[in-house]
Design a protein around this motif. Structure first.
Motif, PDB file in Angstrom:
ATOM      1  N   VAL A 322       0.808  -1.220   0.000  1.00 52.26           N
ATOM      2  CA  VAL A 322       0.000   0.000   0.000  1.00 52.26           C
ATOM      3  C   VAL A 322       0.840   1.270   0.000  1.00 52.26           C
ATOM      4  CG1 VAL A 322      -0.279   0.173   2.517  1.00 52.26           C
ATOM      5  CG2 VAL A 322      -2.078   1.045   0.989  1.00 52.26           C
ATOM      6  N   SER A 323       2.030   1.239   0.589  1.00 53.33           N
ATOM      7  CA  SER A 323       2.885   2.436   0.565  1.00 53.33           C
ATOM      8  C   SER A 323       3.315   2.760  -0.858  1.00 53.33           C
ATOM      9  CB  SER A 323       4.120   2.225   1.453  1.00 53.33           C
ATOM     10  OG  SER A 323       3.756   2.178   2.819  1.00 53.33           O
ATOM     11  N   ARG A 324       3.662   1.732  -1.620  1.00 55.66           N
ATOM     12  CA  ARG A 324       4.043   1.956  -3.026  1.00 55.66           C
ATOM     13  C   ARG A 324       2.891   2.594  -3.788  1.00 55.66           C
ATOM     14  NH1 ARG A 324       5.254  -3.337  -6.443  1.00 55.66           N
ATOM     15  NH2 ARG A 324       3.024  -3.625  -5.998  1.00 55.66           N
ATOM     16  N   CYS A 325       1.682   2.106  -3.523  1.00 55.28           N
ATOM     17  CA  CYS A 325       0.484   2.627  -4.176  1.00 55.28           C
ATOM     18  C   CYS A 325       0.285   4.109  -3.842  1.00 55.28           C
ATOM     19  CB  CYS A 325      -0.731   1.815  -3.735  1.00 55.28           C
ATOM     20  SG  CYS A 325      -2.308   2.441  -4.298  1.00 55.28           S
ATOM     21  N   ILE A 326       0.285   4.432  -2.548  1.00 51.14           N
ATOM     22  CA  ILE A 326       0.028   5.812  -2.115  1.00 51.14           C
ATOM     23  C   ILE A 326       1.145   6.748  -2.574  1.00 51.14           C
ATOM     24  CG2 ILE A 326      -0.153   7.305  -0.080  1.00 51.14           C
ATOM     25  CD1 ILE A 326      -1.684   5.051   1.291  1.00 51.14           C
ATOM     26  N   GLU A 327       2.386   6.295  -2.482  1.00 46.62           N
ATOM     27  CA  GLU A 327       3.507   7.140  -2.904  1.00 46.62           C
ATOM     28  C   GLU A 327       3.398   7.500  -4.388  1.00 46.62           C
ATOM     29  OE1 GLU A 327       5.835   8.581  -1.224  1.00 46.62           O
ATOM     30  OE2 GLU A 327       5.455   7.693   0.742  1.00 46.62           O
ATOM     31  N   SER A 328       2.896   6.573  -5.193  1.00 46.08           N
ATOM     32  CA  SER A 328       2.752   6.870  -6.627  1.00 46.08           C
ATOM     33  C   SER A 328       1.717   7.968  -6.872  1.00 46.08           C
ATOM     34  CB  SER A 328       2.371   5.601  -7.405  1.00 46.08           C
ATOM     35  OG  SER A 328       1.006   5.242  -7.207  1.00 46.08           O
ATOM     36  N   VAL A 329       0.701   8.034  -6.009  1.00 43.95           N
ATOM     37  CA  VAL A 329      -0.298   9.100  -6.135  1.00 43.95           C
ATOM     38  C   VAL A 329       0.278  10.425  -5.639  1.00 43.95           C
ATOM     39  CG1 VAL A 329      -2.641   9.830  -5.573  1.00 43.95           C
ATOM     40  CG2 VAL A 329      -2.132   7.401  -5.798  1.00 43.95           C
ATOM     41  N   LEU A 330       1.020  10.371  -4.546  1.00 44.43           N
ATOM     42  CA  LEU A 330       1.615  11.599  -4.006  1.00 44.43           C
ATOM     43  C   LEU A 330       2.606  12.225  -4.982  1.00 44.43           C
ATOM     44  CD1 LEU A 330       2.250  10.464  -0.306  1.00 44.43           C
ATOM     45  CD2 LEU A 330       0.525  12.086  -1.109  1.00 44.43           C
ATOM     46  N   LYS A 331       3.183  11.428  -5.881  1.00 44.30           N
ATOM     47  CA  LYS A 331       4.181  11.924  -6.833  1.00 44.30           C
ATOM     48  C   LYS A 331       3.570  12.449  -8.127  1.00 44.30           C
ATOM     49  CE  LYS A 331       7.828   8.862  -5.115  1.00 44.30           C
ATOM     50  NZ  LYS A 331       8.632   7.635  -5.387  1.00 44.30           N
ATOM     51  N   GLN A 332       2.237  12.528  -8.193  1.00 41.10           N
ATOM     52  CA  GLN A 332       1.588  13.008  -9.419  1.00 41.10           C
ATOM     53  C   GLN A 332       2.026  14.436  -9.741  1.00 41.10           C
ATOM     54  OE1 GLN A 332      -0.687  11.031 -11.521  1.00 41.10           O
ATOM     55  NE2 GLN A 332       0.651   9.718 -10.294  1.00 41.10           N
ATOM     56  N   ASN A 333       2.168  14.725 -11.043  1.00 38.90           N
ATOM     57  CA  ASN A 333       2.672  16.035 -11.449  1.00 38.90           C
ATOM     58  C   ASN A 333       1.560  17.074 -11.601  1.00 38.90           C
ATOM     59  OD1 ASN A 333       1.494  15.111 -13.775  1.00 38.90           O
ATOM     60  ND2 ASN A 333       3.337  15.204 -15.045  1.00 38.90           N
ATOM     61  N   ILE A 334       0.561  16.994 -10.720  1.00 37.43           N
ATOM     62  CA  ILE A 334      -0.438  18.047 -10.588  1.00 37.43           C
ATOM     63  C   ILE A 334      -0.389  18.545  -9.145  1.00 37.43           C
ATOM     64  CG2 ILE A 334      -1.965  17.147 -12.395  1.00 37.43           C
ATOM     65  CD1 ILE A 334      -3.731  15.990 -10.216  1.00 37.43           C
ATOM     66  N   SER A 335      -0.914  19.735  -8.925  1.00 33.90           N
ATOM     67  CA  SER A 335      -0.856  20.328  -7.596  1.00 33.90           C
ATOM     68  C   SER A 335      -1.598  19.467  -6.579  1.00 33.90           C
ATOM     69  CB  SER A 335      -1.471  21.729  -7.630  1.00 33.90           C
ATOM     70  OG  SER A 335      -1.629  22.234  -6.320  1.00 33.90           O
ATOM     71  N   LYS A 336      -1.044  19.353  -5.374  1.00 34.86           N
ATOM     72  CA  LYS A 336      -1.709  18.559  -4.341  1.00 34.86           C
ATOM     73  C   LYS A 336      -3.021  19.196  -3.900  1.00 34.86           C
ATOM     74  CE  LYS A 336       0.674  20.443  -0.258  1.00 34.86           C
ATOM     75  NZ  LYS A 336       1.533  20.121   0.891  1.00 34.86           N
ATOM     76  N   GLN A 337      -3.219  20.477  -4.224  1.00 35.75           N
ATOM     77  CA  GLN A 337      -4.503  21.123  -3.934  1.00 35.75           C
ATOM     78  C   GLN A 337      -5.602  20.651  -4.880  1.00 35.75           C
ATOM     79  OE1 GLN A 337      -1.621  23.184  -3.670  1.00 35.75           O
ATOM     80  NE2 GLN A 337      -1.851  22.968  -1.460  1.00 35.75           N
ATOM     81  N   ASP A 338      -5.199  19.957  -5.962  1.00 35.58           N
ATOM     82  CA  ASP A 338      -6.167  19.537  -6.974  1.00 35.58           C
ATOM     83  C   ASP A 338      -6.674  18.116  -6.778  1.00 35.58           C
ATOM     84  OD1 ASP A 338      -6.074  21.965  -8.253  1.00 35.58           O
ATOM     85  OD2 ASP A 338      -4.509  21.368  -9.670  1.00 35.58           O
TER      86      ASP A 338
END
Length: 626
Positions: A322-338
């Motif tokens: 699950v950490s690999r999964c979540i980390e991949s979302v956190l690394k998305q190249n859009i603003s975290k506010q979005d």
């Protein structure tokens, strides 16, 4: 009778499974049993709780008092009943499914007695059913700690202060807050200590969770407490005002965890408007040091508009992935506010919840819902109910996405005003080597043959307006979900882009081992739902899914024969002989070669009525491959 130093009060409701653990932990205290009285209030339990309480009372009549109520009134009224009977110098509240360390009473008692305090608040450990520690919440006596909303348990209270000012629970949904609000109003002899000896078990059937009021009722109670608290602060105790404000915000967020994002935002604005009216300077007060409160305060100061994307991740026993999964979302190249991440723990028995809670504490745009096991489809439904973003992306907790995944799918959805964006996937090995990847064309067939809920972006408004939810709990639930979207008129587009990594995990929500009988039953449920879809769905895809279901089911020849006959009976009204003939000669570039061949073979065998015999060929091929 000798006066007791401490009165331990416990409301009890249907806690036959847990109450002995709590009682034994109290009786094992190293402070000495002559020091405390133990008041157990049975709130009209319907299980064997009262029998257990009476048994202990007969063994320890000098210590234990039992109140057996004739009607169920809830946790707040039960605590008030215990207070009315108490004779101790200090009061300690415990919940009936929790338990305490052996030095708990002595530590809290020595602190409040030796330092002449009125209220001492300690931290707690969140434990699972096996007693493993999932989370530790430790308080420090620093600026901002005293504004944090404390639970009524985990603390010790001076009885004289409570009785002199008639502090009680009032029976409102904010019982803990109402009680502590009043203590803060009448004293500043309060201390937070970093000791942790309270074990909080997050029990979904507990007294405090039973019949939780609606968010509308909670709002009325929050505003009542806020108005009364600020109005009654005759001493103009600024510290109390701060506590009221922070605790109001914290309490609102706590009670709204199960609210939809839309209700959460709507009612939070109501609370903040009331704060602006009652205490205009609240937005300028110092931000506390406590990390959780700091994030909460900042969130409340700047109520954001709707999120662009909610990534919903159902999680079951995925501590390895699950950490690999979540980390991949956190690394998305859009603003975290979005975007936000909504991770739903579906009754995991490993450390999954502990990992999710860690992410939730660290990142303000991650939310965690913890629930008893309900299965993948129902968990995704809960995700839909709890987001109000523009779009929803489903992600399986053992998979991961490329850095540009959300940006690519979101851009397409916005550019073409789509309800669904359908993308491909790759299947990597643990060593990173790619076993295969899908090659989808922008054709209608690609939407049908790529029937997963992951690898797509859905417009939230479309799903909610059309009331589309996962409606079966069986194999193929996401296929039915997508067909329902098609039937409802979804505007969709398939992209050749591949940014989803599908990892085959044998312990996952969708691949847990099942016996043959269970496999056959779930396949039948799926195929029945498939055949009940609208005539808008081309019969070719019904046949395609029938062949895929039959030929991929991990069953023996006998079960294969049974399932093939059941499927033929189910499809009588939906698929005709002409449909099977047409399927044999159908060529669609959007359908993978293996699926085409499977559909052709299944159509031929159904027309010649030899499908049940194919089960022996399937078993024979398995043996050869071995």
């Amino acid at each position: 009778m000798i006066n007791k130093e401490i009165s331990v009060i416990v409301p009890v409701f249907n806690s036959g499974k847990w109450i002995e653990r709590l009682i034994e932990s109290v009786l094992a205290q190293n402070i000495g049993q002559e020091t405390f009285e133990f008041i157990l209030v049975n709130d009209k339990s319907t299980d064997n709780s009262i029998d257990i309480l009476n048994s202990y009372q007969s063994k320890f009549p000098e210590i234990i008092k039992v109140i057996d109520k004739e009607i169920n009134e809830g946790v707040a009224a039960s605590r008030d009943d215990g207070l009315n009977l108490s004779e101790g110098k200090y009061i300690v509240f415990l919940d009936n499914d929790d338990y305490i360390d052996e030095d708990y009473l002595s530590t809290l008692y020595n602190t409040i007695e030796n330092e002449c305090l009125d209220l001492v608040i300690s931290g707690y450990k969140l434990v699972d059913e096996q007693g493993k520690v999932v989370k530790v919440n430790q308080y420090h006596n620093t600026y901002g700690a005293d504004y944090k909303n404390p639970c009524i348990w985990g603390s010790i209270h001076r009885s004289e202060l409570i009785k002199r000012h008639n502090i009680h629970y009032r029976g409102r949904s904010g019982d803990d807050n109402a009680f502590v609000y009043q203590e803060f109003l009448y004293t500043d002899k309060i201390k937070y200590i970093d000791y942790i000896g309270y074990n909080w078990f997050e029990n979904f059937t507990s007294l405090s969770r039973d019949g939780r009021p609606s968010i509308e009722k909670n709002i009325h109670d929050i505003l009542y407490l806020l108005r009364e608290g600020l109005k009654n602060n005759k001493t103009k105790n600024l510290r109390y005002d701060y506590f009221m404000i922070y605790s109001t915000l914290y309490y609102y967020h706590l009670l709204s965890r199960k609210a939809t994002a839309n209700d959460f935002s709507k009612f939070l604005k109501v609370v903040l408007l009331e704060l602006d009216k009652l205490y205009p300077k609240w937005r300028k007060i110092p931000v506390p040091q406590d990390a959780n409160l700091r994030n909460l305060f900042k969130t409340s100061l700047q109520i954001k508009g709707k999120m662009k994307i909610s990534v919903v991740i159902p999680c079951y026993n995925v501590e390895k992935y699950v950490s690999r999964c979540i980390e991949s979302v956190l690394k998305q190249n859009i603003s975290k506010q979005d975007f936000e991440i909504l991770a739903i723990n579906d009754g995991s028995t490993d450390k999954t919840l502990q990992i999710l809670r860690g992410y939730e504490e660290k990142y303000s745009h991650i939310r965690v819902i913890n629930q008893m096991n309900k299965g993948l489809g129902e968990t995704r439904n809960i995700g839909i109910e709890n987001v109000e973003s523009d779009y929803i992306a489903f992600l399986d907790s053992d998979d991961w996405i490329d850095q540009d995944y959300l940006k690519v799918l979101y851009s397409l959805a916005e550019e073409y005003s789509l309800d669904i964006v359908n993308s491909g996937f790759r299947r990597p090995k643990p060593n990173g080597e790619i076993l295969f990847q899908s090659n989808l064309l922008d054709q209608e067939s690609s939407f049908f043959t790529n029937g997963t809920a992951w690898g797509k972006l859905y417009r939230t408004q479309f799903l909610k307006e059309k009331q589309i939810r996962n409606r079966i709990s069986a194999f193929g639930e996401d296929i039915i979900f997508n067909l329902d979207c098609f039937e409802a008129g979804a505007k969709f587009k398939t992209t050749e882009y591949i940014g989803y990594n599908w990892f085959i995990n044998d312990e996952s929500l969708t691949r847990s081992s099942r016996d043959e009988e269970k496999i056959v039953e779930t396949c039948k449920i799926f195929y029945k739902a498939l055949c009940e879809t609208s005539a808008k769905i081309n019969s070719y895809y019904i046949i395609l899914y029938a062949s895929a279901t039959l030929f991929t089911a991990n069953i023996g020849a006998k079960a294969f024969k049974e399932l093939s006959k059941e499927m033929e009976n189910i499809s009588k009204e939906r698929v005709t002989q002409k449909d099977y003939i047409k399927a044999i000669f159908t060529y669609d570039k959007g359908v993978a070669f293996k699926l085409k061949m499977g559909t052709l073979i299944y159509s031929l065998s159904t027309l010649t009525r030899i499908t049940p015999l194919l089960g022996f060929l399937k078993i024979s091929n398995k043996v050869k491959r071995k």
